[in-house]
Motif scaffolding. Sequence first.
Motif, PDB file in Angstrom:
ATOM      1  N   LYS A   2       0.824  -1.202   0.000  1.00 57.63           N
ATOM      2  CA  LYS A   2       0.000   0.000   0.000  1.00 57.63           C
ATOM      3  C   LYS A   2       0.865   1.261   0.000  1.00 57.63           C
ATOM      4  CE  LYS A   2      -4.045  -2.075   2.214  1.00 57.63           C
ATOM      5  NZ  LYS A   2      -4.968  -2.048   3.379  1.00 57.63           N
ATOM      6  N   ASP A   3       2.017   1.199   0.661  1.00 55.91           N
ATOM      7  CA  ASP A   3       2.924   2.350   0.660  1.00 55.91           C
ATOM      8  C   ASP A   3       3.396   2.674  -0.747  1.00 55.91           C
ATOM      9  OD1 ASP A   3       2.695   2.550   3.361  1.00 55.91           O
ATOM     10  OD2 ASP A   3       4.646   1.669   3.832  1.00 55.91           O
ATOM     11  N   ASP A   4       3.743   1.634  -1.510  1.00 55.61           N
ATOM     12  CA  ASP A   4       4.204   1.859  -2.880  1.00 55.61           C
ATOM     13  C   ASP A   4       3.061   2.309  -3.793  1.00 55.61           C
ATOM     14  OD1 ASP A   4       6.811   1.377  -2.313  1.00 55.61           O
ATOM     15  OD2 ASP A   4       6.894  -0.633  -3.182  1.00 55.61           O
ATOM     16  N   ILE A   5       1.846   1.830  -3.508  1.00 53.96           N
ATOM     17  CA  ILE A   5       0.691   2.286  -4.285  1.00 53.96           C
ATOM     18  C   ILE A   5       0.445   3.765  -4.032  1.00 53.96           C
ATOM     19  CG2 ILE A   5      -1.816   2.074  -4.565  1.00 53.96           C
ATOM     20  CD1 ILE A   5      -1.456  -0.951  -4.037  1.00 53.96           C
ATOM     21  N   ASP A   6       0.567   4.200  -2.785  1.00 57.03           N
ATOM     22  CA  ASP A   6       0.458   5.632  -2.469  1.00 57.03           C
ATOM     23  C   ASP A   6       1.489   6.435  -3.254  1.00 57.03           C
ATOM     24  OD1 ASP A   6      -1.688   5.705  -0.717  1.00 57.03           O
ATOM     25  OD2 ASP A   6      -0.476   5.330   1.049  1.00 57.03           O
ATOM     26  N   LEU A   7       2.703   5.924  -3.323  1.00 54.79           N
ATOM     27  CA  LEU A   7       3.771   6.602  -4.065  1.00 54.79           C
ATOM     28  C   LEU A   7       3.423   6.671  -5.549  1.00 54.79           C
ATOM     29  CD1 LEU A   7       6.691   7.781  -4.136  1.00 54.79           C
ATOM     30  CD2 LEU A   7       7.493   5.433  -4.512  1.00 54.79           C
ATOM     31  N   CYS A   8       2.933   5.564  -6.099  1.00 50.55           N
ATOM     32  CA  CYS A   8       2.608   5.506  -7.527  1.00 50.55           C
ATOM     33  C   CYS A   8       1.481   6.473  -7.897  1.00 50.55           C
ATOM     34  CB  CYS A   8       2.209   4.088  -7.913  1.00 50.55           C
ATOM     35  SG  CYS A   8       3.567   2.889  -7.893  1.00 50.55           S
ATOM     36  N   LEU A   9       0.494   6.610  -7.022  1.00 48.22           N
ATOM     37  CA  LEU A   9      -0.644   7.479  -7.302  1.00 48.22           C
ATOM     38  C   LEU A   9      -0.440   8.887  -6.760  1.00 48.22           C
ATOM     39  CD1 LEU A   9      -3.657   5.058  -6.713  1.00 48.22           C
ATOM     40  CD2 LEU A   9      -2.500   5.623  -8.847  1.00 48.22           C
ATOM     41  N   ASN A  10       0.757   9.145  -6.231  1.00 49.99           N
ATOM     42  CA  ASN A  10       1.117  10.489  -5.752  1.00 49.99           C
ATOM     43  C   ASN A  10       0.227  10.935  -4.594  1.00 49.99           C
ATOM     44  OD1 ASN A  10       2.683  12.755  -5.695  1.00 49.99           O
ATOM     45  ND2 ASN A  10       1.852  13.686  -7.545  1.00 49.99           N
ATOM     46  N   HIS A  11      -0.062   9.994  -3.688  1.00 49.82           N
ATOM     47  CA  HIS A  11      -0.833  10.304  -2.497  1.00 49.82           C
ATOM     48  C   HIS A  11       0.107  10.533  -1.318  1.00 49.82           C
ATOM     49  CE1 HIS A  11      -4.556   7.950  -4.131  1.00 49.82           C
ATOM     50  NE2 HIS A  11      -4.420   9.143  -4.678  1.00 49.82           N
ATOM     51  N   VAL A  12      -0.368  11.307  -0.355  1.00 50.95           N
ATOM     52  CA  VAL A  12       0.374  11.508   0.887  1.00 50.95           C
ATOM     53  C   VAL A  12      -0.105  10.486   1.899  1.00 50.95           C
ATOM     54  CG1 VAL A  12       0.776  13.049   2.833  1.00 50.95           C
ATOM     55  CG2 VAL A  12       0.782  13.965   0.519  1.00 50.95           C
ATOM     56  N   ASN A  13       0.814   9.706   2.433  1.00 47.96           N
ATOM     57  CA  ASN A  13       0.485   8.751   3.485  1.00 47.96           C
ATOM     58  C   ASN A  13       0.638   9.462   4.822  1.00 47.96           C
ATOM     59  OD1 ASN A  13       0.616   6.659   5.478  1.00 47.96           O
ATOM     60  ND2 ASN A  13       1.124   5.182   3.864  1.00 47.96           N
ATOM     61  N   GLU A  14      -0.488   9.778   5.468  1.00 54.11           N
ATOM     62  CA  GLU A  14      -0.462  10.550   6.715  1.00 54.11           C
ATOM     63  C   GLU A  14       0.346   9.851   7.796  1.00 54.11           C
ATOM     64  OE1 GLU A  14      -1.536  13.556   7.221  1.00 54.11           O
ATOM     65  OE2 GLU A  14      -2.351  13.793   5.198  1.00 54.11           O
ATOM     66  N   ALA A  15       0.321   8.520   7.805  1.00 54.54           N
ATOM     67  CA  ALA A  15       1.040   7.774   8.844  1.00 54.54           C
ATOM     68  C   ALA A  15       2.554   7.938   8.711  1.00 54.54           C
ATOM     69  CB  ALA A  15       0.674   6.295   8.760  1.00 54.54           C
ATOM     70  N   HIS A  16       3.001   8.226   7.470  1.00 58.26           N
ATOM     71  CA  HIS A  16       4.446   8.344   7.229  1.00 58.26           C
ATOM     72  C   HIS A  16       4.851   9.772   6.862  1.00 58.26           C
ATOM     73  CE1 HIS A  16       4.073   3.859   5.933  1.00 58.26           C
ATOM     74  NE2 HIS A  16       4.112   3.989   7.245  1.00 58.26           N
ATOM     75  N   LYS A  17       3.996  10.721   7.171  1.00 59.82           N
ATOM     76  CA  LYS A  17       4.228  12.092   6.734  1.00 59.82           C
ATOM     77  C   LYS A  17       5.550  12.646   7.280  1.00 59.82           C
ATOM     78  CE  LYS A  17       1.464  16.210   5.843  1.00 59.82           C
ATOM     79  NZ  LYS A  17       0.164  16.875   6.101  1.00 59.82           N
ATOM     80  N   MET A  18       5.849  12.356   8.554  1.00 58.56           N
ATOM     81  CA  MET A  18       7.090  12.854   9.146  1.00 58.56           C
ATOM     82  C   MET A  18       8.301  12.195   8.506  1.00 58.56           C
ATOM     83  SD  MET A  18       8.485  14.978  11.107  1.00 58.56           S
ATOM     84  CE  MET A  18       7.100  15.565  12.080  1.00 58.56           C
ATOM     85  N   ALA A  19       8.229  10.888   8.277  1.00 61.55           N
ATOM     86  CA  ALA A  19       9.352  10.182   7.657  1.00 61.55           C
ATOM     87  C   ALA A  19       9.617  10.703   6.255  1.00 61.55           C
ATOM     88  CB  ALA A  19       9.078   8.680   7.628  1.00 61.55           C
ATOM     89  N   ASP A  20       8.558  11.094   5.553  1.00 56.89           N
ATOM     90  CA  ASP A  20       8.708  11.589   4.180  1.00 56.89           C
ATOM     91  C   ASP A  20       9.545  12.862   4.116  1.00 56.89           C
ATOM     92  OD1 ASP A  20       7.278   9.521   3.122  1.00 56.89           O
ATOM     93  OD2 ASP A  20       5.365  10.587   3.072  1.00 56.89           O
ATOM     94  N   VAL A  21       9.598  13.606   5.224  1.00 52.98           N
ATOM     95  CA  VAL A  21      10.410  14.819   5.272  1.00 52.98           C
ATOM     96  C   VAL A  21      11.890  14.474   5.098  1.00 52.98           C
ATOM     97  CG1 VAL A  21      11.161  16.742   6.746  1.00 52.98           C
ATOM     98  CG2 VAL A  21       8.748  16.036   6.728  1.00 52.98           C
TER      99      VAL A  21
END
Length: 393
Positions: A349-368
């Motif tokens: 699901k994390d990679d699907i979020d990346l593919c569809l250009n969605h923000v994963n709220e659970a990983h928002k801090m890590a994405d920084v």
Amino acid sequence: MKLLLEKIEDCEDIIVRGLGNDVSNYSAKDIVEFIKKKQNEVSCIDFIAFAKKHVAKLFEAGREKRAKHIQTTINALVDFSGQELNIVKVTSKFLEKFEEFLRSERTIVRVNQFGREVTTKRKPLTDTGVHDYMADIRTVFNEAIDFYNDDELGDPVIKHYPFRKFEVVKPNPPKKRNIYLENIRKIMNLENGLRRQELARDVFMLSFFLVGMNTVDMFNVPYASRKNGRITYQRSKTKDRREDHAEISIKIEPEAERLMKKYADPDKVRLFSFYKLYSDSSTFNGAVNKGFKRILQEVNQSVEREIKETVSKQEKEELTKFLIPEDTRAYSVRHSWATIARNMLNISKDDIDLCLNHVNEAHKMADVYIDKDFTRIDQANRRMIDLLFQIGD
């Protein structure tokens, strides 16, 4: 600077309405005091006029879809309350009555492109429709508070907030809009010679090969977005709401390349020539969906023939799931891509979020702290396209 100019314009409006065009009889101090007094009178704020200004700013910022959505809401508000609406009247009770209005069958009058009044009837809105309209009203009300109130100085101009008491209804859970991979292959192989259906088929498949790129972005993406075998662009729907401007980079696979050549812009202004065929992205999207409706009919007729030719009751029931709902739109390609990626390719699901250009709220801090690795999208998309062409082989 822009906000300052807008405030100056509002001050000029207050002066003209209150003191007239000839202000030579008033000192600068008198004018300042008059403006302050009037600004502190919430009764001078026309909510509908403010909303129209907000819509105009959205258009200027290139947020056409959002602007049109709010404009539709304001049109309904005008139908309910008239051309002017003092902001003090926008209370929780007012909103309750407006919601009742939206949930009823109503007659509206609009002026068409020929300047003639046209009367039509509108069906009652569902929970989802009411949610969207009320969320728009809340957005504009919040904008008015930000514009007129100064938290540092205290004594706010707009002192009430109707949404403390009025609760915006929750939207209905979205319907699953994915199309099975078998049907996507049928769409890809359709040959009927009709221009609109051909356009819809090509745009749908182009979106599939480009990991769900939508029609708005296809219409607007500049030619310069293509570089080193990739398309790097900012997704229109969310670029103004994200710090990374919703940027994504998609590798151009050979299957996408063939369609890109077919619709290439000869002037190299935009990546695709759709803007030469349609006046704006909404018109383009409308044409695609009209053609797509006909495509769905053909696919469903094909499925119905298979059901009819099948003897087993169990097989008939199994085939029934491949019938596509009539209200499915071309945008469903994103839902389809995600569903197939998860259920058939076991992509996370994390990679699907990346593919569809969605923000994963659970990983928002890590994405920084983590740089985006677009090769993960490349790998997932290649697997998806390979799977599509394996079906039935």
